[in-house]
Scaffold this motif. Structure first.
Motif, PDB file in Angstrom:
ATOM      1  N   CYS A 261      27.858  40.698  39.663  1.00 42.25           N
ATOM      2  CA  CYS A 261      29.295  40.629  39.933  1.00 42.25           C
ATOM      3  C   CYS A 261      29.759  41.695  40.932  1.00 42.25           C
ATOM      4  O   CYS A 261      30.811  41.563  41.550  1.00 42.25           O
ATOM      5  N   ALA A 262      29.000  42.758  41.072  1.00 36.29           N
ATOM      6  CA  ALA A 262      29.395  43.897  41.903  1.00 36.29           C
ATOM      7  C   ALA A 262      29.282  43.552  43.395  1.00 36.29           C
ATOM      8  O   ALA A 262      28.540  42.641  43.770  1.00 36.29           O
ATOM      9  N   CYS A 264      33.050  45.750  42.835  1.00 38.12           N
ATOM     10  CA  CYS A 264      34.434  45.458  42.476  1.00 38.12           C
ATOM     11  C   CYS A 264      35.372  46.073  43.504  1.00 38.12           C
ATOM     12  O   CYS A 264      35.167  47.211  43.944  1.00 38.12           O
ATOM     13  N   THR A 265      36.400  45.334  43.880  1.00 38.22           N
ATOM     14  CA  THR A 265      37.349  45.832  44.879  1.00 38.22           C
ATOM     15  C   THR A 265      38.140  47.036  44.374  1.00 38.22           C
ATOM     16  O   THR A 265      38.717  47.777  45.162  1.00 38.22           O
ATOM     17  N   LYS A 266      38.146  47.248  43.056  1.00 36.37           N
ATOM     18  CA  LYS A 266      38.848  48.389  42.462  1.00 36.37           C
ATOM     19  C   LYS A 266      37.881  49.387  41.822  1.00 36.37           C
ATOM     20  O   LYS A 266      38.273  50.221  41.001  1.00 36.37           O
ATOM     21  N   ILE A 270      31.792  46.953  36.375  1.00 37.38           N
ATOM     22  CA  ILE A 270      31.974  45.734  35.583  1.00 37.38           C
ATOM     23  C   ILE A 270      30.867  45.531  34.564  1.00 37.38           C
ATOM     24  O   ILE A 270      31.124  45.192  33.402  1.00 37.38           O
ATOM     25  N   CYS A 303      42.979  46.075  37.970  1.00 36.62           N
ATOM     26  CA  CYS A 303      42.422  44.781  38.370  1.00 36.62           C
ATOM     27  C   CYS A 303      43.513  43.902  38.983  1.00 36.62           C
ATOM     28  O   CYS A 303      44.600  43.752  38.415  1.00 36.62           O
ATOM     29  N   LYS A 308      36.681  37.684  42.753  1.00 30.67           N
ATOM     30  CA  LYS A 308      35.360  37.795  43.366  1.00 30.67           C
ATOM     31  C   LYS A 308      34.261  37.952  42.322  1.00 30.67           C
ATOM     32  O   LYS A 308      33.173  37.384  42.447  1.00 30.67           O
ATOM     33  N   CYS A 309      34.540  38.736  41.268  1.00 26.76           N
ATOM     34  CA  CYS A 309      33.534  38.927  40.219  1.00 26.76           C
ATOM     35  C   CYS A 309      33.271  37.623  39.478  1.00 26.76           C
ATOM     36  O   CYS A 309      32.125  37.309  39.125  1.00 26.76           O
TER      37      CYS A 309
END
Length: 337
Positions: A261-262, A264-266, A270, A303, A308-309
């Motif tokens: 999933c990585a 992350c935009t923040k 995850i 979040c 995307k994740c």
């Protein structure tokens, strides 16, 4: 220890194999020491990947001059023939060999077939013709894709997540592989670290025609798996209760910690935050109920639901929702300290 033959490949190895992903987290000397101990203890099958940073390099150093003693499976995440050949040549050079026993298309989004326009299966066939790979394999995380792969009859091995948290559909996939004379390599036998009773995990695996690959990064972890060469576990009422209790607690949507999933935009971690509720209950909680992890968990509040994740998750989890549930649970436990 029982042996398992990987379908039509003819590769026969103890039903207790080495998964090389975690070995990238230790230095070269320790990795070589772990690899060699694994072989001395009875393991002959080692599964690595181009994506596992220096795992191939460490494997090559550990078994230099011993190529005929072990079976090597590696993988490529290539989506084009050009990248396929680049990865294969790099793997061969890095490991220090002129061939790998099984070459696998890694975490595929589809079942690659001859004539599908991608050229990926044709590249596999050519590599086998050249003798650079001996057998054609593939790995998948999505059950529908895995089922298509088995039905295609094109691949000699399938690598897929399998543990005692598996569903009836997953078990049917194992049976389909056996019927198709296709080897089944079982990854994530500990469900991303959520399962902690190694004896129960091994006893479960030995009831099925699969080759489990256990991810190892510490010598004490390895010794746990090697102990089963001396005393092969079998299912008992006590172990079945462990399995039944874990299934009651964990079945459903849960994060396996794979990390696909990585990023992350923040900057949310995850693959840890999405399974924090289970980890703090199944591992020493003082390792997770810390100021550092409290700050990491609070990032979930930032979040933005970019999705995307969710798109990247091979298990198709609703990750933003899962993260928020874990944050709410974590806050209760942390603030109660």
């Amino acid at each position: 220890m029982k042996s398992y033959t990987l379908g039509k490949t003819g590769i026969t190895t103890p039903q207790n194999a080495f998964g090389c992903l975690p070995i990238q987290r230790v230095d070269m000397d320790e990795a070589v020491r772990i690899y060699r101990r694994a072989y001395e203890g009875g393991m002959t099958f080692f599964d690595t990947a181009r994506a596992y940073s220096d795992s191939e390099e460490k494997l090559g150093k550990a078994f230099s001059g011993m190529r005929d003693k072990i079976f090597i499976a590696t993988k490529t995440q290539a989506k084009t023939p050009e990248k396929f050949w680049d990865d294969l040549e790099t793997s061969l050079k890095t490991i220090g060999t002129d061939h790998v026993d099984i070459y696998q298309l890694h975490c595929v989004p589809q079942c690659y077939k001859p004539g599908d326009g991608t050229g990926m299966y044709e590249a596999m066939e050519e590599a086998k013709k050249q003798g650079k790979i001996l057998h054609i394999g593939i790995t998948a995380h999505k059950i529908g894709v895995a089922e298509d792969i088995v039905k295609s009859g094109l691949y000699e091995t399938l690598q897929y997540p399998f543990s005692y948290l598996s569903t009836d559909r997953d078990i049917a996939l194992v049976e389909a592989c056996q019927n198709a004379c296709m080897g089944f390599i079982a990854m994530k036998g500990l469900s991303g670290g959520l399962l902690t009773n190694s004896t129960a995990c091994m006893a479960f695996m030995m009831e099925y025609p699969v080759l489990p690959i256990w991810g190892v990064q510490k010598m004490e972890e390895l010794e746990e798996w090697l102990s089963f060469f001396e005393k092969e576990p079998s299912m008992t009422p006590e172990l079945q209760k462990v399995i039944d209790d874990d299934r009651a607690e964990l079945l459903g949507d849960f994060c396996r910690g794979c990390g696909y999933c990585a990023p992350c935009t923040k900057d949310i971690i995850i693959n840890q935050c999405a399974r924090m509720s289970q980890m703090i209950r199944r591992a020493p909680s003082d390792a997770w109920l810390t100021e550092r992890w409290y700050k990491e968990m609070l990032k979930i509040e930032d979040c933005i639901d970019c999705g995307k994740c969710r798109e990247r998750c091979p298990y198709e989890l609703d990750i933003p929702t899962l993260l928020r549930k874990n944050l709410a649970d974590y806050k209760k436990m942390y603030l109660a300290l």
